[in-house]
Design an enzyme around this catalytic site. Structure first.
Site, PDB file in Angstrom:
ATOM      1  CG  MET A 183      -6.086  -1.144   0.473  1.00  0.00           C
ATOM      2  SD  MET A 183      -7.275  -2.697   0.815  1.00  0.00           S
ATOM      3  CE  MET A 183      -6.518  -3.317   2.116  1.00  0.00           C
ATOM      4  CD  GLU A 184      -5.260   4.246   2.525  1.00  0.00           C
ATOM      5  OE1 GLU A 184      -3.988   4.258   2.554  1.00  0.00           O
ATOM      6  OE2 GLU A 184      -5.764   3.842   1.807  1.00  0.00           O
TER       7      GLU A 184
ATOM      8  CB  CYS B 207      -1.046   0.036   1.209  1.00  0.00           C
ATOM      9  SG  CYS B 207      -2.348  -0.801   1.170  1.00  0.00           S
ATOM     10  CG  HIS B 208       0.970   3.981  -2.859  1.00  0.00           C
ATOM     11  ND1 HIS B 208       0.405   2.846  -3.939  1.00  0.00           N
ATOM     12  CD2 HIS B 208       2.030   4.045  -4.072  1.00  0.00           C
ATOM     13  CE1 HIS B 208       0.862   2.932  -5.087  1.00  0.00           C
ATOM     14  NE2 HIS B 208       1.980   3.544  -5.230  1.00  0.00           N
TER      15      HIS B 208
ATOM     16  CG  ASP C 125      -8.974  -4.846  23.528  1.00  0.00           C
ATOM     17  OD1 ASP C 125      -8.478  -5.892  24.071  1.00  0.00           O
ATOM     18  OD2 ASP C 125      -8.661  -3.726  23.974  1.00  0.00           O
TER      19      ASP C 125
END
Length: 156
Positions: free
Chosen positions: A112-113, A76-77, A127
């Site tokens: 992707m972000e 990924c960039h 969590d």
């Protein structure tokens, strides 16, 4: 043609040097299913756990994760996002719906972000609630929409 494989069959970053700079956005969604013993802690629009406010913490975690996507996903960039927002809501089925929207003006997309932001926000909910129950399911993570680049996308 696979974009992350060079002519010799080796992994490579996509060369975006010839691409046009455009405004790009992406929205991703993760859905978390919580059991009733966790949902009973819902108050004033947030889940309260021994670790603190779950939704507020998940929002911060999602934004932080989206900013680190280039460090987490190979090839990924690294991107300097223009904006990133995360929302957390409870839907009619009593599921936690997390949406991450990221935007940038650049030569490469930002899907992707958005996906990493939504995913890490969902993992943060897990969590923070696991002390109340391990019967928590991160049901799905998917791209909802993207704009900019070669083609836009919007899930029906």
């Amino acid at each position: 043609m696979l974009t992350h494989i060079d002519k010799q069959g080796n992994p490579t970053m996509v060369d975006v040097s010839a691409k046009q700079v455009t405004h790009r956005t992406a929205t991703a969604r993760s859905i978390v299913v919580l059991p009733d013993e966790v949902l009973q802690h819902l108050a004033d629009g947030d889940l309260i756990s021994k670790k603190g406010p779950v939704f507020q913490t998940a929002i911060i975690a999602g934004i932080m994760a989206a900013k680190k996507t280039g460090d987490l996903i190979p090839l990924c960039h690294p991107l300097g996002m223009d904006n990133c927002s995360v929302t957390v809501q409870v839907n009619e089925q009593q599921e936690i719906v997390i949406e991450c929207t990221a935007s940038i003006t650049a030569k490469t997309g930002i899907e992707m972000e958005a996906l990493v932001g939504a995913s890490v926000a969902a993992l943060t909910v897990y969590d923070m609630c696991k002390a109340m129950s391990h019967d928590i399911v991160i049901k799905e993570t998917k791209l909802i929409a993207k704009t900019g680049g070669k083609r836009d996308f919007k899930r029906a």
